[in-house]
Design a protein around this motif. Structure first.
Motif, PDB file in Angstrom:
ATOM      1  N   ARG A  94      48.447  38.661  20.539  1.00  0.00           N
ATOM      2  CA  ARG A  94      47.812  39.639  19.655  1.00  0.00           C
ATOM      3  C   ARG A  94      46.834  38.949  18.706  1.00  0.00           C
ATOM      4  NH1 ARG A  94      53.551  42.478  18.387  1.00  0.00           N
ATOM      5  NH2 ARG A  94      53.717  43.676  20.345  1.00  0.00           N
ATOM      6  N   ARG A  95      45.773  39.663  18.437  1.00  0.00           N
ATOM      7  CA  ARG A  95      44.695  39.220  17.538  1.00  0.00           C
ATOM      8  C   ARG A  95      43.809  38.150  18.155  1.00  0.00           C
ATOM      9  NH1 ARG A  95      49.137  39.723  14.517  1.00  0.00           N
ATOM     10  NH2 ARG A  95      49.495  37.491  14.499  1.00  0.00           N
ATOM     11  N   HIS A  96      44.172  37.634  19.330  1.00  0.00           N
ATOM     12  CA  HIS A  96      43.299  36.686  20.026  1.00  0.00           C
ATOM     13  C   HIS A  96      42.390  37.443  20.994  1.00  0.00           C
ATOM     14  CE1 HIS A  96      45.193  33.013  18.528  1.00  0.00           C
ATOM     15  NE2 HIS A  96      46.363  33.627  18.679  1.00  0.00           N
ATOM     16  N   ARG A  97      41.143  37.031  21.082  1.00  0.00           N
ATOM     17  CA  ARG A  97      40.197  37.696  21.976  1.00  0.00           C
ATOM     18  C   ARG A  97      40.441  37.255  23.412  1.00  0.00           C
ATOM     19  NH1 ARG A  97      33.823  36.327  22.681  1.00  0.00           N
ATOM     20  NH2 ARG A  97      33.283  38.030  24.106  1.00  0.00           N
ATOM     21  N   ILE A  98      40.770  38.210  24.265  1.00  0.00           N
ATOM     22  CA  ILE A  98      40.942  37.958  25.693  1.00  0.00           C
ATOM     23  C   ILE A  98      39.723  38.553  26.383  1.00  0.00           C
ATOM     24  CG2 ILE A  98      42.377  38.372  27.723  1.00  0.00           C
ATOM     25  CD1 ILE A  98      44.755  38.643  25.815  1.00  0.00           C
ATOM     26  N   TRP A  99      38.893  37.685  26.927  1.00  0.00           N
ATOM     27  CA  TRP A  99      37.602  38.105  27.468  1.00  0.00           C
ATOM     28  C   TRP A  99      37.684  38.241  28.979  1.00  0.00           C
ATOM     29  CZ3 TRP A  99      32.634  34.886  28.360  1.00  0.00           C
ATOM     30  CH2 TRP A  99      31.527  35.740  28.505  1.00  0.00           C
ATOM     31  N   VAL A 100      37.407  39.439  29.463  1.00  0.00           N
ATOM     32  CA  VAL A 100      37.369  39.719  30.902  1.00  0.00           C
ATOM     33  C   VAL A 100      36.036  40.414  31.163  1.00  0.00           C
ATOM     34  CG1 VAL A 100      38.578  40.733  32.868  1.00  0.00           C
ATOM     35  CG2 VAL A 100      39.869  40.039  30.833  1.00  0.00           C
ATOM     36  N   PRO A 101      34.952  39.661  31.295  1.00  0.00           N
ATOM     37  CA  PRO A 101      33.624  40.280  31.381  1.00  0.00           C
ATOM     38  C   PRO A 101      33.417  41.083  32.656  1.00  0.00           C
ATOM     39  CG  PRO A 101      33.479  37.925  31.860  1.00  0.00           C
ATOM     40  CD  PRO A 101      34.884  38.183  31.389  1.00  0.00           C
ATOM     41  N   GLY A 102      32.678  42.182  32.509  1.00  0.00           N
ATOM     42  CA  GLY A 102      32.273  42.955  33.680  1.00  0.00           C
ATOM     43  C   GLY A 102      33.376  43.758  34.322  1.00  0.00           C
ATOM     44  N   ILE A 103      34.318  44.302  33.532  1.00  0.00           N
ATOM     45  CA  ILE A 103      35.364  45.147  34.106  1.00  0.00           C
ATOM     46  C   ILE A 103      34.712  46.385  34.716  1.00  0.00           C
ATOM     47  CG2 ILE A 103      37.401  46.544  33.634  1.00  0.00           C
ATOM     48  CD1 ILE A 103      38.102  44.627  31.389  1.00  0.00           C
ATOM     49  N   ALA A 104      34.917  46.592  36.001  1.00  0.00           N
ATOM     50  CA  ALA A 104      34.243  47.679  36.714  1.00  0.00           C
ATOM     51  C   ALA A 104      34.895  49.015  36.391  1.00  0.00           C
ATOM     52  CB  ALA A 104      34.293  47.432  38.214  1.00  0.00           C
ATOM     53  N   PRO A 105      34.112  50.014  35.979  1.00  0.00           N
ATOM     54  CA  PRO A 105      34.675  51.345  35.747  1.00  0.00           C
ATOM     55  C   PRO A 105      35.330  51.890  37.017  1.00  0.00           C
ATOM     56  CG  PRO A 105      32.421  51.195  34.901  1.00  0.00           C
ATOM     57  CD  PRO A 105      32.663  49.956  35.711  1.00  0.00           C
ATOM     58  N   ARG A 106      36.416  52.637  36.852  1.00  0.00           N
ATOM     59  CA  ARG A 106      37.171  53.273  37.940  1.00  0.00           C
ATOM     60  C   ARG A 106      37.935  52.279  38.805  1.00  0.00           C
ATOM     61  NH1 ARG A 106      32.229  55.388  38.228  1.00  0.00           N
ATOM     62  NH2 ARG A 106      31.793  54.321  40.193  1.00  0.00           N
ATOM     63  N   SER A 107      37.858  51.001  38.465  1.00  0.00           N
ATOM     64  CA  SER A 107      38.587  50.013  39.260  1.00  0.00           C
ATOM     65  C   SER A 107      40.049  49.980  38.829  1.00  0.00           C
ATOM     66  CB  SER A 107      37.964  48.621  39.094  1.00  0.00           C
ATOM     67  OG  SER A 107      38.119  48.168  37.758  1.00  0.00           O
ATOM     68  N   GLU A 108      40.892  49.463  39.733  1.00  0.00           N
ATOM     69  CA  GLU A 108      42.308  49.340  39.398  1.00  0.00           C
ATOM     70  C   GLU A 108      42.515  48.392  38.230  1.00  0.00           C
ATOM     71  OE1 GLU A 108      44.319  46.308  42.317  1.00  0.00           O
ATOM     72  OE2 GLU A 108      42.746  47.377  43.413  1.00  0.00           O
ATOM     73  N   TRP A 109      41.680  47.334  38.145  1.00  0.00           N
ATOM     74  CA  TRP A 109      41.885  46.372  37.056  1.00  0.00           C
ATOM     75  C   TRP A 109      41.424  46.943  35.714  1.00  0.00           C
ATOM     76  CZ3 TRP A 109      39.269  45.416  41.571  1.00  0.00           C
ATOM     77  CH2 TRP A 109      37.883  45.346  41.534  1.00  0.00           C
ATOM     78  N   ALA A 110      40.505  47.895  35.711  1.00  0.00           N
ATOM     79  CA  ALA A 110      40.149  48.558  34.458  1.00  0.00           C
ATOM     80  C   ALA A 110      41.354  49.308  33.917  1.00  0.00           C
ATOM     81  CB  ALA A 110      38.969  49.509  34.676  1.00  0.00           C
ATOM     82  N   GLU A 111      42.057  50.018  34.792  1.00  0.00           N
ATOM     83  CA  GLU A 111      43.254  50.742  34.349  1.00  0.00           C
ATOM     84  C   GLU A 111      44.362  49.768  33.974  1.00  0.00           C
ATOM     85  OE1 GLU A 111      46.181  54.375  35.816  1.00  0.00           O
ATOM     86  OE2 GLU A 111      44.234  54.039  36.772  1.00  0.00           O
ATOM     87  N   PHE A 112      44.471  48.670  34.719  1.00  0.00           N
ATOM     88  CA  PHE A 112      45.498  47.670  34.400  1.00  0.00           C
ATOM     89  C   PHE A 112      45.301  47.138  32.983  1.00  0.00           C
ATOM     90  CE2 PHE A 112      46.736  43.220  34.021  1.00  0.00           C
ATOM     91  CZ  PHE A 112      48.057  43.248  34.452  1.00  0.00           C
ATOM     92  N   TYR A 113      44.073  46.735  32.652  1.00  0.00           N
ATOM     93  CA  TYR A 113      43.837  46.164  31.329  1.00  0.00           C
ATOM     94  C   TYR A 113      43.980  47.210  30.233  1.00  0.00           C
ATOM     95  CZ  TYR A 113      42.398  41.747  33.379  1.00  0.00           C
ATOM     96  OH  TYR A 113      42.391  40.550  34.043  1.00  0.00           O
ATOM     97  N   ASP A 114      43.650  48.459  30.508  1.00  0.00           N
ATOM     98  CA  ASP A 114      43.866  49.525  29.522  1.00  0.00           C
ATOM     99  C   ASP A 114      45.358  49.668  29.213  1.00  0.00           C
ATOM    100  OD1 ASP A 114      41.211  50.118  29.237  1.00  0.00           O
ATOM    101  OD2 ASP A 114      41.229  51.855  30.592  1.00  0.00           O
ATOM    102  N   GLN A 115      46.176  49.711  30.252  1.00  0.00           N
ATOM    103  CA  GLN A 115      47.617  49.845  30.036  1.00  0.00           C
ATOM    104  C   GLN A 115      48.195  48.611  29.351  1.00  0.00           C
ATOM    105  OE1 GLN A 115      50.105  51.272  33.166  1.00  0.00           O
ATOM    106  NE2 GLN A 115      48.600  52.742  33.937  1.00  0.00           N
ATOM    107  N   LEU A 116      47.714  47.435  29.749  1.00  0.00           N
ATOM    108  CA  LEU A 116      48.213  46.196  29.155  1.00  0.00           C
ATOM    109  C   LEU A 116      47.883  46.132  27.668  1.00  0.00           C
ATOM    110  CD1 LEU A 116      49.510  43.404  29.564  1.00  0.00           C
ATOM    111  CD2 LEU A 116      47.230  42.533  30.137  1.00  0.00           C
TER     112      LEU A 116
END
Length: 320
Positions: free
Chosen positions: A187-209
């Protein structure tokens, strides 16, 4: 037009390296270079420019690539049509350095007699993979459709393996000396995952995480590839990213990057396969069983809500 030259072009474009293309095709790098040079002469355009890390497509190369893929696919379908039972098992992976590709390669090394064709569709939208499976362009795809209601009736998604995630940081990051980390410490640390594709499974994964653990996940900025991300981490004192424990990443020794396991709970990314519901390729079952035979996640573990039970092991998806 020489179809082997077109095939060499597609493989070089997908891997970014003539040598990687040569390895996949079972020929020398010089043979790949000659094929592509002949293709460029025939088309009267340059298809690649050389960089310090390999090759990149020119604008003409980018335009030609989807047509070249269609040419290769059409030729392979034509050959398969007159040689029943001889068609290679074609599987789509997210990238050749991804954990799913590494495990698939381990399987192939143990079963080199299997005719296996590994490709990458380079698409974030899982419906592209669904369409490719339905069309027969690939036999299976390591993607997930997070809402089963959107699947056509002739396609299914099965959960085959879970990859624990690790935090990847540079040597000056405040967490760099940790041997393991809990999600709370991120928490409070910046986790950078550039270029998360909209509608992709990993976009939803990172939202839930991010919601589950109150994490600061930043998807801003264009994705210039894994090498650029590794360079940025090495230079930064406050940026981190998440990588799969089986992802194959290589960086210069001077970068001094650290991969730190996350535990209590383990954060895991579920790996699923999209495949035809009926009459899948006969070689596919053995690969699914192999993935299912690998070690389960350490407990306790967290998975996104859309992860379903693993086919072979019986592990249950969702937060645990």
């Amino acid at each position: 037009m020489d179809t082997e030259a077109v095939r060499s072009f597609v493989r070089a474009a997908e891997s970014g390296q003539f040598q990687h293309a040569a390895d996949e095709l079972g020929v020398t790098q010089q043979a790949v270079s000659k094929r592509i040079a002949a293709l460029e002469r025939e088309l009267e355009v340059r298809l690649f420019t050389r960089t310090a890390r390999g090759v990149e497509l020119t604008l003409d190369g980018q335009v030609f690539l989807p047509h070249a893929r269609s040419i290769v696919a059409d030729v392979e379908r034509a050959v398969a049509a007159v040689r029943p039972g001889s068609r290679a098992l074609r599987i789509d992976v997210l990238g050749f350095r991804s954990g799913q590709a590494i495990v698939l390669h381990d399987y192939w090394r143990s079963h080199p007699e299997i005719d296996l064709d590994v490709v990458t569709l380079k698409a974030g939208d899982p419906q592209v993979a669904v369409a490719a499976v339905r069309a027969g362009d690939v036999d299976a795809s390591f993607r997930s459709v997070t809402d089963p209601a959107t699947l056509p009736p002739d396609v299914e998604v099965i959960h085959v393996l879970d990859f624990p995630l690790e935090l990847l940081v540079g040597p000056r990051h405040p967490l760099a000396s940790a041997r393991t980390l809990t999600p709370a410490r991120l928490r409070r640390h910046r986790i950078w995952v550039p270029g998360i594709a909209p509608r992709s499974e990993w976009a939803e994964f990172y939202d839930q995480l991010a919601t589950a653990f109150d994490l600061r996940i930043d998807g801003a900025g264009p994705n210039f590839g894994v090498e650029a991300l590794l360079d940025a981490l090495a230079e930064s004192a406050d940026v981190a990213t998440l990588v799969g424990s089986r992802d194959r990443l290589v960086w210069p020794a001077s970068h001094g990057l650290r991969r730190i396991p996350i535990a209590n709970p383990t954060i895991a990314y579920p790996q699923s396969l999209i495949l035809p519901r009926t009459n899948p390729h006969p070689r596919l079952r053995a690969i699914i069983d192999y993935f299912g035979s690998l070690a389960p996640l350490p407990e306790p573990a967290w998975l996104p809500s859309w992860a379903t039970p693993r086919t072979s092991s019986g592990n249950v998806g969702g937060r645990r």
